[in-house]
Design a protein around this motif. Structure first.
Motif, PDB file in Angstrom:
ATOM      1  N   GLU A 283       0.845  -1.192   0.000  1.00 28.58           N
ATOM      2  CA  GLU A 283       0.000   0.000   0.000  1.00 28.58           C
ATOM      3  C   GLU A 283       0.884   1.247   0.000  1.00 28.58           C
ATOM      4  N   LYS A 284       0.677   2.117  -0.980  1.00 28.07           N
ATOM      5  CA  LYS A 284       1.402   3.382  -1.014  1.00 28.07           C
ATOM      6  C   LYS A 284       0.665   4.407  -0.172  1.00 28.07           C
ATOM      7  N   THR A 285       1.415   5.201   0.553  1.00 29.06           N
ATOM      8  CA  THR A 285       0.826   6.259   1.369  1.00 29.06           C
ATOM      9  C   THR A 285       0.924   7.582   0.626  1.00 29.06           C
ATOM     10  N   ALA A 286       0.327   8.619   1.201  1.00 25.38           N
ATOM     11  CA  ALA A 286       0.372   9.942   0.580  1.00 25.38           C
ATOM     12  C   ALA A 286       1.802  10.439   0.460  1.00 25.38           C
TER      13      ALA A 286
ATOM     14  N   ALA B 272       4.272   8.942  -0.600  1.00 25.59           N
ATOM     15  CA  ALA B 272       4.942   8.437  -1.799  1.00 25.59           C
ATOM     16  C   ALA B 272       4.941   9.448  -2.933  1.00 25.59           C
ATOM     17  N   SER B 273       3.939  10.326  -2.955  1.00 25.43           N
ATOM     18  CA  SER B 273       3.854  11.326  -4.017  1.00 25.43           C
ATOM     19  C   SER B 273       4.324  12.706  -3.561  1.00 25.43           C
ATOM     20  N   ALA B 274       4.890  12.781  -2.350  1.00 25.85           N
ATOM     21  CA  ALA B 274       5.404  14.052  -1.843  1.00 25.85           C
ATOM     22  C   ALA B 274       6.672  14.436  -2.582  1.00 25.85           C
ATOM     23  N   PRO B 275       6.986  15.755  -2.634  1.00 26.44           N
ATOM     24  CA  PRO B 275       8.226  16.193  -3.317  1.00 26.44           C
ATOM     25  C   PRO B 275       9.447  15.503  -2.725  1.00 26.44           C
ATOM     26  N   ALA B 276      10.421  15.228  -3.575  1.00 27.91           N
ATOM     27  CA  ALA B 276      11.655  14.592  -3.111  1.00 27.91           C
ATOM     28  C   ALA B 276      12.431  15.543  -2.227  1.00 27.91           C
ATOM     29  N   ALA B 277      13.290  14.976  -1.378  1.00 26.84           N
ATOM     30  CA  ALA B 277      14.132  15.779  -0.491  1.00 26.84           C
ATOM     31  C   ALA B 277      15.095  16.621  -1.310  1.00 26.84           C
ATOM     32  N   PRO B 278      15.491  17.800  -0.822  1.00 31.72           N
ATOM     33  CA  PRO B 278      16.452  18.633  -1.555  1.00 31.72           C
ATOM     34  C   PRO B 278      17.721  17.875  -1.878  1.00 31.72           C
ATOM     35  N   ALA B 279      18.310  18.212  -3.003  1.00 33.37           N
ATOM     36  CA  ALA B 279      19.518  17.500  -3.438  1.00 33.37           C
ATOM     37  C   ALA B 279      20.617  17.577  -2.406  1.00 33.37           C
ATOM     38  N   GLY B 280      20.670  18.669  -1.675  1.00 35.56           N
ATOM     39  CA  GLY B 280      21.724  18.839  -0.678  1.00 35.56           C
ATOM     40  C   GLY B 280      21.635  17.851   0.453  1.00 35.56           C
ATOM     41  N   ALA B 281      20.449  17.242   0.612  1.00 33.59           N
ATOM     42  CA  ALA B 281      20.282  16.288   1.705  1.00 33.59           C
ATOM     43  C   ALA B 281      20.840  14.923   1.372  1.00 33.59           C
ATOM     44  N   ALA B 282      21.117  14.707   0.116  1.00 28.94           N
ATOM     45  CA  ALA B 282      21.631  13.402  -0.299  1.00 28.94           C
ATOM     46  C   ALA B 282      23.076  13.230   0.129  1.00 28.94           C
TER      47      ALA B 282
END
Length: 318
Positions: free
Chosen positions: A290-293, A295-305
């Motif tokens: 089951e996918k939750t809400a 799953a469609s949220a914006p991805a984390a900022p690139a700097g967080a990677a």
């Protein structure tokens, strides 16, 4: 020559199965396992010696041992990025990489980076991935048996109808007049291979030799003309999208079925991919995903990677 149609059947199946595995949904990350307790020291000297002999320590880094088995694992991990060296030089390269990695890991632990939430998440992901790979490897080993290989080969041979192949040479030129002139010379008995070397825009260095091919491997106009000819015959000029062809048929035969040994490796790959795909398909069917809400949220900022791992290991230490 292009590979045989029979071999292509297995290759096509392999590609399709590989795609299915690649698209398989990864399981949810598992919680990190509790740190393993140190194993009790062996009570018998023989036990200690056996372990040491089977997996010897090849280096220590500030007292931390690096064992031969870790070198093997590291080589599998970084293999594609290794220089084209073999033998002891390759092992030294991998050991140097492991040494540097251990030094960096010790420095990270000293800064308590192993206690951060990000590190724990990465450990959980790595554990999930390692378990997935272990299961897939286990399925692969079970799938490839001599009986399964023989059965697959027999089924694949039985399912392929005999095909006619033609072995031909051709001469390709730009205009019809030139093609007619060459065709006349060839029909008069001049050496076809020599004419091809002197005039052809394609395969000239091989005397126009195209090897054996089936009808569907050539453009329609060329194929129709070639397969109407008998052995030794030369065609009139044939027009295709590439220009004007003069064709000579060297031989006709029923396409030979590849031997078991010729396709053995491809059968291995087919059986492995099929077993792995069947496993993923079954697990998907039995699972509740089951996918939750989120799953469609914006991805984390690139700097967080996290920073990317260096592509190549460090050079060996002297």
């Amino acid at each position: 020559m292009t590979r045989s149609a029979q071999t292509a059947v297995l290759a096509a199946a392999l590609s399709a199965l590989a795609l299915g595995v690649a698209q398989a949904q990864a399981p949810a990350p598992a919680k990190p396992a509790a740190p393993a307790q140190a194993a009790p020291a062996a009570t018998a000297a023989g036990q200690t010696a056996t372990k040491s002999d089977a997996d010897p320590v090849v280096a220590t880094v500030n007292g931390t041992p690096i064992r031969a088995s870790e070198v093997v694992i590291a080589e599998e991990d970084i293999g594609p990025g290794l220089p084209q060296v073999q033998g002891d030089q390759r092992k030294d390269y991998v050991l140097s990489f492991l040494t540097d990695m251990t030094l960096l890991a010790q420095a990270a632990a000293a800064q308590k980076l192993d206690q951060t939430p990000d590190f724990q998440q990465r450990i959980a992901y790595a554990r999930t991935k390692a378990l997935m790979e272990a299961l897939m490897n286990s399925e692969a080993k079970k799938a490839v048996t001599e009986d399964a290989k023989r059965k697959t080969y027999e089924e694949f041979v039985a399912s392929n109808k005999p095909e006619t192949e033609v072995h031909a040479r051709h001469i390709l030129v730009d205009d019809e007049a030139k093609a007619k002139e060459i065709a006349a010379k060839a029909k008069a008995g001049e050496d076809f291979a020599k004419l091809a070397k002197e005039n052809s825009k394609d395969s000239a260095e091989d005397g126009g030799d195209l090897g054996y091919f089936t009808k569907d491997q050539m453009v329609p106009e060329f194929a129709e003309a070639a397969f109407k000819l008998d052995k030794g015959q030369v065609s009139d000029p044939v027009k295709s999208q590439f220009g004007w062809h003069v064709i000579k048929v060297e031989d006709k035969r029923t396409k030979p079925v590849p031997t078991y040994d010729q396709v053995s490796d491809q059968i291995d790959q087919y059986l492995v991919r099929k077993a792995q795909t069947d496993l993923v398909t079954k697990l998907r069917a039995d699972a509740k995903v089951e996918k939750t809400a989120a799953a469609s949220a914006p991805a984390a900022p690139a700097g967080a990677a996290a920073p990317a791992t260096p592509a190549a290991p460090a050079a060996p230490k002297n």
